[in-house]
Design a protein around this motif. Structure first.
Motif, PDB file in Angstrom:
ATOM      1  N   LEU A  83      34.732  23.220 -26.042  1.00 46.47           N
ATOM      2  CA  LEU A  83      35.155  21.989 -26.311  1.00 46.47           C
ATOM      3  C   LEU A  83      34.888  21.461 -25.092  1.00 46.47           C
ATOM      4  O   LEU A  83      35.546  22.529 -23.851  1.00 46.47           O
ATOM      5  CB  LEU A  83      37.170  22.033 -26.482  1.00 46.47           C
ATOM      6  CG  LEU A  83      38.008  21.268 -26.072  1.00 46.47           C
ATOM      7  CD1 LEU A  83      37.141  19.443 -27.280  1.00 46.47           C
ATOM      8  CD2 LEU A  83      39.063  21.168 -26.409  1.00 46.47           C
ATOM      9  N   VAL A  84      34.618  19.970 -24.875  1.00 47.86           N
ATOM     10  CA  VAL A  84      34.684  19.259 -23.341  1.00 47.86           C
ATOM     11  C   VAL A  84      35.581  18.099 -23.293  1.00 47.86           C
ATOM     12  O   VAL A  84      35.403  17.266 -24.411  1.00 47.86           O
ATOM     13  CB  VAL A  84      33.038  18.756 -22.700  1.00 47.86           C
ATOM     14  CG1 VAL A  84      33.129  17.575 -21.374  1.00 47.86           C
ATOM     15  CG2 VAL A  84      32.242  19.906 -22.982  1.00 47.86           C
ATOM     16  N   ASN A  85      37.008  17.793 -22.118  1.00 46.04           N
ATOM     17  CA  ASN A  85      37.969  16.758 -22.593  1.00 46.04           C
ATOM     18  C   ASN A  85      37.529  16.081 -21.013  1.00 46.04           C
ATOM     19  O   ASN A  85      37.223  16.311 -20.004  1.00 46.04           O
ATOM     20  CB  ASN A  85      39.203  17.176 -22.192  1.00 46.04           C
ATOM     21  CG  ASN A  85      40.280  17.001 -22.069  1.00 46.04           C
ATOM     22  OD1 ASN A  85      40.096  15.649 -22.771  1.00 46.04           O
ATOM     23  ND2 ASN A  85      41.114  16.681 -21.182  1.00 46.04           N
ATOM     24  N   ALA A  86      36.597  14.778 -21.539  1.00 47.28           N
ATOM     25  CA  ALA A  86      36.425  14.673 -20.624  1.00 47.28           C
ATOM     26  C   ALA A  86      37.991  12.847 -20.165  1.00 47.28           C
ATOM     27  O   ALA A  86      38.322  12.161 -21.147  1.00 47.28           O
ATOM     28  CB  ALA A  86      34.789  13.461 -20.585  1.00 47.28           C
ATOM     29  N   MET A  87      37.686  12.183 -19.055  1.00 47.41           N
ATOM     30  CA  MET A  87      38.610  11.410 -18.404  1.00 47.41           C
ATOM     31  C   MET A  87      37.358  10.474 -18.074  1.00 47.41           C
ATOM     32  O   MET A  87      36.341  10.632 -16.437  1.00 47.41           O
ATOM     33  CB  MET A  87      39.509  11.454 -17.941  1.00 47.41           C
ATOM     34  CG  MET A  87      40.002  13.383 -18.710  1.00 47.41           C
ATOM     35  SD  MET A  87      41.862  14.040 -17.493  1.00 47.41           S
ATOM     36  CE  MET A  87      40.414  14.886 -17.530  1.00 47.41           C
ATOM     37  N   THR A  88      38.128   8.965 -17.854  1.00 46.41           N
ATOM     38  CA  THR A  88      37.293   8.128 -17.019  1.00 46.41           C
ATOM     39  C   THR A  88      38.156   7.349 -16.509  1.00 46.41           C
ATOM     40  O   THR A  88      39.608   7.101 -16.662  1.00 46.41           O
ATOM     41  CB  THR A  88      36.225   7.415 -17.491  1.00 46.41           C
ATOM     42  OG1 THR A  88      36.687   6.454 -19.067  1.00 46.41           O
ATOM     43  CG2 THR A  88      34.920   8.266 -17.765  1.00 46.41           C
ATOM     44  N   SER A  89      37.966   6.559 -15.483  1.00 43.67           N
ATOM     45  CA  SER A  89      38.961   6.056 -15.009  1.00 43.67           C
ATOM     46  C   SER A  89      38.482   4.533 -14.374  1.00 43.67           C
ATOM     47  O   SER A  89      37.266   4.485 -14.774  1.00 43.67           O
ATOM     48  CB  SER A  89      39.377   6.249 -12.614  1.00 43.67           C
ATOM     49  OG  SER A  89      38.118   5.977 -11.858  1.00 43.67           O
ATOM     50  N   ALA A 101      36.412  21.769 -19.428  1.00 42.70           N
ATOM     51  CA  ALA A 101      35.756  22.327 -20.743  1.00 42.70           C
ATOM     52  C   ALA A 101      36.355  24.164 -20.406  1.00 42.70           C
ATOM     53  O   ALA A 101      36.590  24.504 -19.707  1.00 42.70           O
ATOM     54  CB  ALA A 101      34.044  22.722 -20.495  1.00 42.70           C
ATOM     55  N   PHE A 102      36.193  24.101 -21.683  1.00 42.42           N
ATOM     56  CA  PHE A 102      36.243  25.969 -21.917  1.00 42.42           C
ATOM     57  C   PHE A 102      35.799  26.069 -23.810  1.00 42.42           C
ATOM     58  O   PHE A 102      35.213  25.948 -24.130  1.00 42.42           O
ATOM     59  CB  PHE A 102      37.666  25.426 -22.483  1.00 42.42           C
ATOM     60  CG  PHE A 102      38.616  27.228 -22.869  1.00 42.42           C
ATOM     61  CD1 PHE A 102      38.640  28.438 -22.489  1.00 42.42           C
ATOM     62  CD2 PHE A 102      38.193  27.789 -24.344  1.00 42.42           C
ATOM     63  CE1 PHE A 102      38.749  29.736 -22.568  1.00 42.42           C
ATOM     64  CE2 PHE A 102      38.598  28.942 -24.701  1.00 42.42           C
ATOM     65  CZ  PHE A 102      38.109  29.696 -24.681  1.00 42.42           C
ATOM     66  N   GLU A 188      29.910  35.308 -22.576  1.00 42.46           N
ATOM     67  CA  GLU A 188      30.585  34.833 -21.833  1.00 42.46           C
ATOM     68  C   GLU A 188      31.956  33.640 -21.817  1.00 42.46           C
ATOM     69  O   GLU A 188      31.212  32.621 -22.637  1.00 42.46           O
ATOM     70  CB  GLU A 188      29.757  33.881 -19.979  1.00 42.46           C
ATOM     71  CG  GLU A 188      30.776  33.520 -19.270  1.00 42.46           C
ATOM     72  CD  GLU A 188      30.153  32.692 -18.243  1.00 42.46           C
ATOM     73  OE1 GLU A 188      29.753  32.801 -17.114  1.00 42.46           O
ATOM     74  OE2 GLU A 188      29.877  31.290 -18.303  1.00 42.46           O
ATOM     75  N   TYR A 189      33.342  33.550 -22.034  1.00 43.63           N
ATOM     76  CA  TYR A 189      33.872  32.859 -22.156  1.00 43.63           C
ATOM     77  C   TYR A 189      34.361  32.326 -20.916  1.00 43.63           C
ATOM     78  O   TYR A 189      34.606  32.999 -19.490  1.00 43.63           O
ATOM     79  CB  TYR A 189      35.587  33.883 -22.395  1.00 43.63           C
ATOM     80  CG  TYR A 189      35.277  34.407 -23.907  1.00 43.63           C
ATOM     81  CD1 TYR A 189      36.040  34.440 -24.919  1.00 43.63           C
ATOM     82  CD2 TYR A 189      34.384  35.841 -23.631  1.00 43.63           C
ATOM     83  CE1 TYR A 189      35.339  34.528 -26.408  1.00 43.63           C
ATOM     84  CE2 TYR A 189      34.606  37.076 -24.424  1.00 43.63           C
ATOM     85  CZ  TYR A 189      35.163  36.053 -26.501  1.00 43.63           C
ATOM     86  OH  TYR A 189      34.433  36.325 -27.679  1.00 43.63           O
ATOM     87  N   SER A 190      34.433  31.167 -21.047  1.00 43.89           N
ATOM     88  CA  SER A 190      34.738  29.788 -19.234  1.00 43.89           C
ATOM     89  C   SER A 190      35.806  28.791 -19.596  1.00 43.89           C
ATOM     90  O   SER A 190      35.847  28.180 -20.182  1.00 43.89           O
ATOM     91  CB  SER A 190      32.893  29.648 -19.382  1.00 43.89           C
ATOM     92  OG  SER A 190      32.150  28.955 -19.743  1.00 43.89           O
TER      93      SER A 190
END
Length: 460
Positions: A83-89, A101-102, A188-190
């Protein structure tokens, strides 16, 4: 062998990553960035969940003294899930975007199945046992020499004060059959994060926790097929080895986009610090001719368990990608790893001799990779290739690997699907045993493995 096995990584990643030969470290925007160059996460503009199952099969062809044998194995594997959590300004300068990301990535697949067989006119596994027994007669290994002695295969001559076995006197020429089953993985858990500075500089980092599972079952059989060895009929030796444990590591990445059509990246991977537990068990069956007066026998070893630590080498990666007007991308990558820097340690043993052998027998490698991607509206066509150098200093043990890959993808604003196929080819010199100092009985094996993966992704 242990140090090299847990230091070599071949990330499965996503289908997009695999199809382009693993060369997209500077391209970014893919979940595999967490294990290659985490700065690539900063190219995400929306959050995403992806899942990549893998269908893996391997074909091993062995050549033992001119006798050729083939064996195959098929396995299901999870390449990655994340899962990737993206944020923009709304800024154009400073921090204009970030992503966290996790997830999980498969780094190594140990699955393999090998059959080696033929007429052995040269030696016997019992030569290995008698050599070590005579070298240290007061301390027979409970996993090897003691079993051969207890099953009447390696009697002791009190007059000559030496251990011996029948084939040393009656001559070799027995039928040898060895099967080796290997299974397991390194996963790998990252947890990763990345920042976009002014759409020019991208920086990211990953903290990874590794899980190691390795299992090996070896069955070694020798049979007096033409009945020329007095009293002896056959024996079977089984050896089971396993390694379980975990470790932790970290990596840092940087990508520079000097202008829109070019991305240049580099990453530094810290050593992985493993805490491992080995378990060993062996047993032996002996069978003798009718009328020999020697009973058939079976003996098993105790369960051997040992805890130790391994520090793997650091790794350095450099990548570049050229973006050709949203029509195509061309990517290239380079990796440096010095396997001779791996180091074993334990609380009750210094591994001095083993670490010296690691530094002498293993070498630095320079791995190369390249990939292309063509875009036709929502359809993508991909291809790639990798060259992985042999990690051994001895050129006779050439274990270089070539990887050829390709695939396609369909992408919409909310959902995408990618498919890839990778073919791996490498040779190995498989050492069965050492029948006298400096002389090994080996099989020359060619390993062809194949991996089909598909990635399903959802953007939100």
């Amino acid at each position: 062998t242990q140090a090299l096995r847990y230091s070599q990584y071949y990330p499965f990643g996503t289908a997009r990553y695999a199809a382009q030969g693993g060369a997209i470290g500077a391209l970014g925007g893919d979940f595999t960035s967490v294990v290659t160059n985490p700065a690539g996460l900063a190219f995400y503009r929306s959050s995403e969940f992806s899942f990549t199952p893998s269908f893996y099969w391997v074909d091993t062809r062995s050549n033992f003294q001119g006798s050729q044998t083939e064996a195959s194995q098929f396995k299901f594997n999870v390449g990655s899930i994340g899962l990737v959590n993206a944020m923009t300004s709304k800024k154009s300068d400073g921090i204009v975007g970030a992503a966290f990301a996790f997830g999980y990535n498969s780094l190594v697949n140990f699955n393999n199945y090998t059959i080696m067989q033929g007429i052995n006119d040269n030696s016997s596994l019992l030569d290995d046992f008698t050599w070590h027994a005579n070298d240290n007669p007061d301390n027979l290994s409970p996993f090897y020499e003691q079993l051969a002695f207890d099953t009447y295969l390696m009697p002791y001559d009190e007059t000559a004060e030496r251990y011996w076995h029948d084939m040393q006197f009656d001559g070799y020429g027995q039928q040898l059959n060895r099967t080796a089953y290997q299974s397991g993985y390194i996963g790998e858990y990252s947890l990763s994060g990345a920042f976009n500075f002014s759409n020019l500089l991208y920086f990211g980092a990953t903290f990874g926790i590794h899980a190691v599972r390795f299992y090996e079952d070896i069955y070694h059989n020798e049979t007096d097929y033409d009945n020329h060895v007095l009293d002896f009929d056959s024996f079977r030796f089984r050896e089971f080895n396993s390694t379980r444990g975990g470790g932790y590591t970290g990596r840092f990445g940087l990508i520079v986009r000097p202008f829109h059509l070019l991305r240049i990246g580099a990453s530094f991977h810290l050593p992985t610090y493993y805490y491992l537990t080995d378990e060993k068990y062996t047993d032996m069956n002996s069978y003798f001719d009718n009328g020999s007066g020697i009973p058939d026998a079976f003996e098993g070893s105790p369960n051997g368990i040992y805890d130790y630590k391994l520090r793997t080498p650091f790794r350095v990666n450099a990548n570049a990608s050229a973006i050709l007007f949203k029509m195509a991308t061309i990517s290239a990558g380079y990796e440096y790893v010095n396997y001779s820097d791996a180091e074993l340690s334990a609380y009750d043993y210094n591994f001095f001799d083993e670490n010296q052998e690691i530094s002498q027998d293993l070498d630095a490698v320079h791995n190369l990779m390249g990939g292309v991607e063509f875009r036709f509206n929502t359809f993508y066509l991909r291809g790639g290739m990798q060259y992985l150098m042999s990690p051994y200093t001895d050129s006779q043990n050439n274990a270089e690997t070539w990887v050829y890959s390709g695939g396609f993808g369909v992408r919409t604003p909310k959902v995408y699907f990618d498919l890839s196929y990778s073919h791996y080819n490498r040779n190995e010199v498989y050492g069965m045993y050492q029948y006298q100092p400096g002389f090994n009985e080996v099989s020359l094996n060619e390993i062809n493995s194949n991996n089909v993966m598909f990635t399903v992704g959802f953007r939100f």
